[in-house]
Design a protein around this motif. Structure first.
Motif, mmCIF file in Angstrom:
data_model
loop_
_atom_site.group_PDB
_atom_site.id
_atom_site.type_symbol
_atom_site.label_atom_id
_atom_site.label_comp_id
_atom_site.label_asym_id
_atom_site.label_seq_id
_atom_site.Cartn_x
_atom_site.Cartn_y
_atom_site.Cartn_z
ATOM 1 N N LYS A 1 66.935 -45.126 12.888
ATOM 2 C CA LYS A 1 66.250 -45.703 14.033
ATOM 3 C C LYS A 1 66.680 -47.164 14.240
ATOM 4 O O LYS A 1 66.979 -47.585 15.356
ATOM 5 C CB LYS A 1 64.736 -45.622 13.813
ATOM 6 N N THR B 1 68.016 -37.133 14.696
ATOM 7 C CA THR B 1 67.471 -38.045 13.687
ATOM 8 C C THR B 1 68.561 -38.685 12.845
ATOM 9 O O THR B 1 68.468 -39.855 12.499
ATOM 10 C CB THR B 1 66.530 -37.282 12.729
ATOM 11 N N HIS C 1 64.177 -46.659 -0.156
ATOM 12 C CA HIS C 1 62.991 -45.806 -0.145
ATOM 13 C C HIS C 1 63.315 -44.364 0.205
ATOM 14 O O HIS C 1 62.463 -43.499 0.125
ATOM 15 C CB HIS C 1 61.977 -46.316 0.891
ATOM 16 N N GLY C 2 64.534 -44.123 0.675
ATOM 17 C CA GLY C 2 64.892 -42.778 1.110
ATOM 18 C C GLY C 2 64.365 -42.462 2.499
ATOM 19 O O GLY C 2 64.333 -41.301 2.895
ATOM 20 N N ASN C 3 63.955 -43.483 3.226
ATOM 21 C CA ASN C 3 63.388 -43.257 4.559
ATOM 22 C C ASN C 3 64.517 -43.149 5.591
ATOM 23 O O ASN C 3 64.810 -44.073 6.340
ATOM 24 C CB ASN C 3 62.438 -44.401 4.911
ATOM 25 N N TYR C 4 65.135 -41.968 5.632
ATOM 26 C CA TYR C 4 66.316 -41.767 6.473
ATOM 27 C C TYR C 4 66.024 -41.932 7.960
ATOM 28 O O TYR C 4 66.859 -42.431 8.709
ATOM 29 C CB TYR C 4 66.940 -40.395 6.199
ATOM 30 N N THR C 5 64.823 -41.559 8.391
ATOM 31 C CA THR C 5 64.495 -41.694 9.811
ATOM 32 C C THR C 5 64.533 -43.150 10.246
ATOM 33 O O THR C 5 65.103 -43.503 11.277
ATOM 34 C CB THR C 5 63.080 -41.139 10.094
ATOM 35 N N LYS C 6 63.944 -43.990 9.416
ATOM 36 C CA LYS C 6 63.880 -45.409 9.754
ATOM 37 C C LYS C 6 65.275 -46.022 9.748
ATOM 38 O O LYS C 6 65.617 -46.816 10.629
ATOM 39 C CB LYS C 6 62.974 -46.126 8.747
ATOM 40 N N HIS D 1 71.016 -37.294 1.157
ATOM 41 C CA HIS D 1 69.671 -37.471 0.614
ATOM 42 C C HIS D 1 68.636 -36.810 1.523
ATOM 43 O O HIS D 1 67.722 -36.142 1.055
ATOM 44 C CB HIS D 1 69.371 -38.957 0.448
#
Lengths: 394, 399
Positions: A278, A325, A270-275, A301
């Motif tokens: 984490k 992050t 999804h490209g959700n780098y924060t998750k 990305h």
């Protein structure tokens, strides 16, 4: 069906009789041709070494040509046309293979990981493990045995991929290591699958129990998790993980690492780098290593997305937040990487760094950076903790 | 037909061959034709009888065919499969020898289809007994199809009417079916290229085109090329025969979520007609930005979605649901500067676990990057500043 029955179906496989880590024939040959690895030579007291070096130059150092029978291990040789089928005396049965793997991993690999010469150990162990796999395949060992041989190999190659990730290509070839890793982990997952199907057949009559997996000590989940993380964000691997998670008899508990690893992979997709970062922080060391290889592409990305999403002429983005992050080791690394991709960095009067994201400034043409190690993880690693991670105690 | 004698059978084969009658030859080599019921034809080794009637290589095909009938009677599926692959191999040699003519194609389709069906049977029996790799026979069958395919694809000299190239698409379809089943999608690419570069590309029979585009569409879907997938599957759905309801349903299973990703929501009527109401909750969840409802629907029908291989595709729908949710917040707040707190609050209302401001920003950032929201984020003020014009452009307008 037990193994004996299977044999009658498939026809007989050769059974090894060699009860040493290295067949005697090979030892003699390698002693004669002086093909011993330094880690296999007979070690001698310091004084003896220096005296022989001085005394014998013409008369070839005899001690150098002798193998330590407890240290020499069968080396890999490619099966090729014209080569004879190995005789039983050249093949090692499961018990010896198991001992060989333990020796290679615990005695050789978990030794001096912080010293510069570890890459030599890596090459040695990699070659010898390959020979173990060859013996394993030729004898068509049952899944249970393959599992216990392959498991430490997978972990070893994951560690090596991480540990040597900053080395130059002359010292360590990440592609080659990745292909060994894939070979091992794919076969291992296949073996788990066969085992699981067999167990399911046996328990067919019993009602399907949705047990919780207990604290996820299940090694199968661990390996499945590693596979997801190595191939993080890969569509095919994700699909496989969906099926595998659905296949398990147990309900993956909330803390199941395989489920967590799946979430990481999905978030990568999804490209959700924060998750991604984490969840990563909460994983055990081996899985962090497996995932760390993908950090450069995740960071790339992230920076690409942020250049578009935070694009503004007057606004700035604090480097500290990026560092936190995306799991960089220090501010310098962040500044370097931003500049590398064409993002300008500003320093304010109070000595703080800010990234200035501007649409269109991201340079998509530069090559992705080489992976780097994580300081906080490295600080926990030494010979002892590593041996715990690579054996089954992590 | 139970008393079909071997002589009568061979006589008919011989006649079909001499008259070059595609339909009767195809029937006589089929495993689903009436002659297969005759016990007089279940012959493990009819070599000497057949040789008197038929020439090489047709005799090889027929001998192997009769042995398949015998093996199916036993029933020994492994042997039947092995002999059917001999049929196909001998047939491909026969095809090659038959220059400047393509009347054999119909029979080729028949023996290939039978081989695939037998391979599935053989694999099933093997895995029931607990040995053998799960899809070994099927994978091997693909090699037989390839040998026929090579003969067809390389037939360059014959005229348009006589070229064996007309057999390509049907073989490609058989190969697709195998590759999708054994999960080796990367092998599809060269086949697609072969068809794409063929001058007959759009001239193959509609039935074959429908199958072909169904698989190419699914392949594009796996490669995340949703636009192409949408085009191919739409063709397949529109041209698929209206009585083939099962096939239309199969196409819709992929077409519906792809169209949703592209911004077109299906009507309930359509889903009802094809017994696909599993999707309805999803549609409603996405449309109203109700991520919780979407998640629940996905959980509820997870097994079905995983089986169809569209679970990941549906994950993509979440992104659209987020967009719709954020649009709602925007409409409620009636301002171009939306606070991140408000967006986070909306996400929390949707029971999303472990969500914080940082991740909210990340989700929004990805939406901006993909062009689904026009605007920028101010980290300093923790605000999403959206464009005054068309801040949430319709999905169907995006590339």
């Amino acid at each position: 069906m037990d193994y004996g029955e299977e044999l009658s179906v498939y026809g007989d496989f050769i059974k090894g009789t060699c009860n040493l880590m290295c067949p005697i024939n090979e030892r003699k040959l390698r002693e004669r041709e002086r093909l011993l690895h330094p880690l296999e030579r007979l070690t001698q007291p310091e004084s003896a070494v220096s005296s022989t070096i001085v005394s014998t130059k013409t008369n070839h150092n005899r001690n150098l040509d002798l193998a330590d029978p407890n240290k020499i291990v069968k080396s890999f040789s490619r099966s090729a046309a014209g080569q004879k089928m190995p005789s039983p005396s050249d093949l090692r049965p499961y018990s010896i293979l198991d001992m060989t793997v333990s020796y290679l991993i615990l005695e050789v690999a978990c030794n001096g990981i912080h010293s510069a010469g570890w890459a030599d150990r890596y090459n040695f162990v990699t070659d010898r493990l390959r020979a173990v796999r060859q013996d394993m395949v030729i004898q068509n060992l049952p899944p249970r045995d393959c599992i216990s041989l392959l498991k430490p190999m997978v972990k070893f190659h994951i560690f090596a991929a991480y540990w040597l990730s900053e080395s130059s290509i002359n010292v360590f070839d990440p592609k080659l290591n990745a292909s060994f890793l894939h070979e091992c982990i794919k076969r291992l997952l296949l073996m788990y699958n066969i085992n699981r199907k067999k167990a399911a057949d046996i328990n067919k009559e019993e009602k399907e129990v949705d047990q919780k997996c207990e604290n996820c000590e299940n090694e199968e989940h661990m390996i499945g998790a590693s596979y997801s993380l190595i191939n993080s964000g890969n569509v095919e691997a994700l699909n496989q993980a969906v099926i595998r998670l659905g296949d398990y008899n147990c309900m993956p508990c909330e803390s199941c690492f395989e489920k967590k690893a799946f979430e990481v992979s999905l978030a990568t997709w999804h490209g959700n780098y924060t998750k991604v970062c984490k969840i990563l922080r909460k994983l055990p060391p081996l899985l962090v290593m497996a995932a760390a290889i993908n950090l450069p592409s995740i960071r790339r990305h992230a920076l690409k997305v942020m250049t578009a999403a935070y694009s503004n002429k007057t606004l700035k983005f604090p480097i500290d937040v990026l560092e936190e992050t995306l799991m960089w080791n220090n501010k310098n690394e962040v500044v370097e990487e931003c500049k590398y991709y064409g993002i300008s960095v500003e320093k304010t009067d109070d000595m703080k760094f800010y990234a200035c994201f501007q649409k269109g400034t991201f340079d998509s043409n530069v090559k992705q950076l080489q992976p780097s190690r994580l300081k906080w993880l490295d600080n926990t690693l030494n010979d002892i903790t590593l041996s715990k991670i690579l054996s089954n105690q992590s | 037909m139970n008393n079909y004698t071997i002589n009568k059978y061979l006589d008919e084969v011989s006649n079909a061959w001499r008259a070059r009658n595609p339909v009767s030859l195809s029937n006589l080599l089929s495993l689903r034709h009436a002659h297969t019921a005759s016990s007089k034809l279940h012959l493990p080794d009819a070599g000497s009888a057949v040789e008197r009637f038929l020439q090489n290589p047709l005799d090889e095909v027929v001998v192997a065919h009769l042995r398949v009938l015998w093996a199916l009677q036993t029933p020994d599926y492994a042997e039947a499969y092995r002999c059917q692959s001999l049929v196909v191999q001998a047939f491909s040699r026969m095809l090659l020898a038959c220059r400047d003519d393509n009347w054999l194609l119909k029979a080729m389709f028949t023996v290939c289809l039978d081989l695939r069906l037998l391979a599935i049977q053989a694999d099933k029996h093997n895995s029931d007994k607990g040995f053998g790799k799960s899809m070994e026979a099927l994978e091997k069958a693909a090699e037989c199809f390839m040998s026929c395919f090579r003969v067809c694809a390389s037939d360059n000299r014959a005229t348009n009417d006589d070229t064996k190239k007309w057999g390509m698409m049907s073989l490609v379809n058989q190969l697709f079916k195998v590759y999708f089943r054994v999960n080796k999608l990367h092998l599809c690419k060269p086949l697609i290229r072969a068809i794409d570069s063929s001058p007959y590309k759009d001239l193959f029979p509609v039935s074959q085109q429908v199958t072909y585009r169904y698989y190419v569409g699914r392949k594009a879907m796996f490669d995340s090329d949703y636009k192409t997938a949408g085009e191919y599957l739409t063709y397949a759905f529109e041209r698929c025969h209206k009585h083939s309801k099962r096939n239309k349903r199969l196409i819709l299973i992929y077409l519906v979520p792809i169209k949703m990703i592209l911004g077109y929501m299906p009507q309930r009527k359509l889903l009802e007609k094809y017994d696909l109401l599993q999707f309805w909750e999803l549609v409603q969840g996405v449309q109203s930005g109700d991520v919780r409802r979407l998640n629940e629907a996905m959980r509820q029908h997870q097994k079905f979605f995983v089986q169809c291989g569209i679970y990941l595709l549906l994950e993509k729908l979440k992104v659209i649901a987020y967009r719709n949710l954020f649009k709602k917040v925007y409409l409620l707040q009636k301002t171009h500067q939306i606070s991140m707190e408000a967006l986070l609050c909306a996400l929390k209302m949707m029971d999303i676990e472990d969500i914080d401001l940082s991740e909210t920003q990340c989700i929004v950032a990805n939406l901006i990057y993909e062009g689904k929201i026009k605007g920028y984020i101010s980290h300093q003020h923790q605000k999403l500043v959206v464009s005054k014009q068309n801040p949430f452009p319709p999905l169907s307008s995006l590339e």
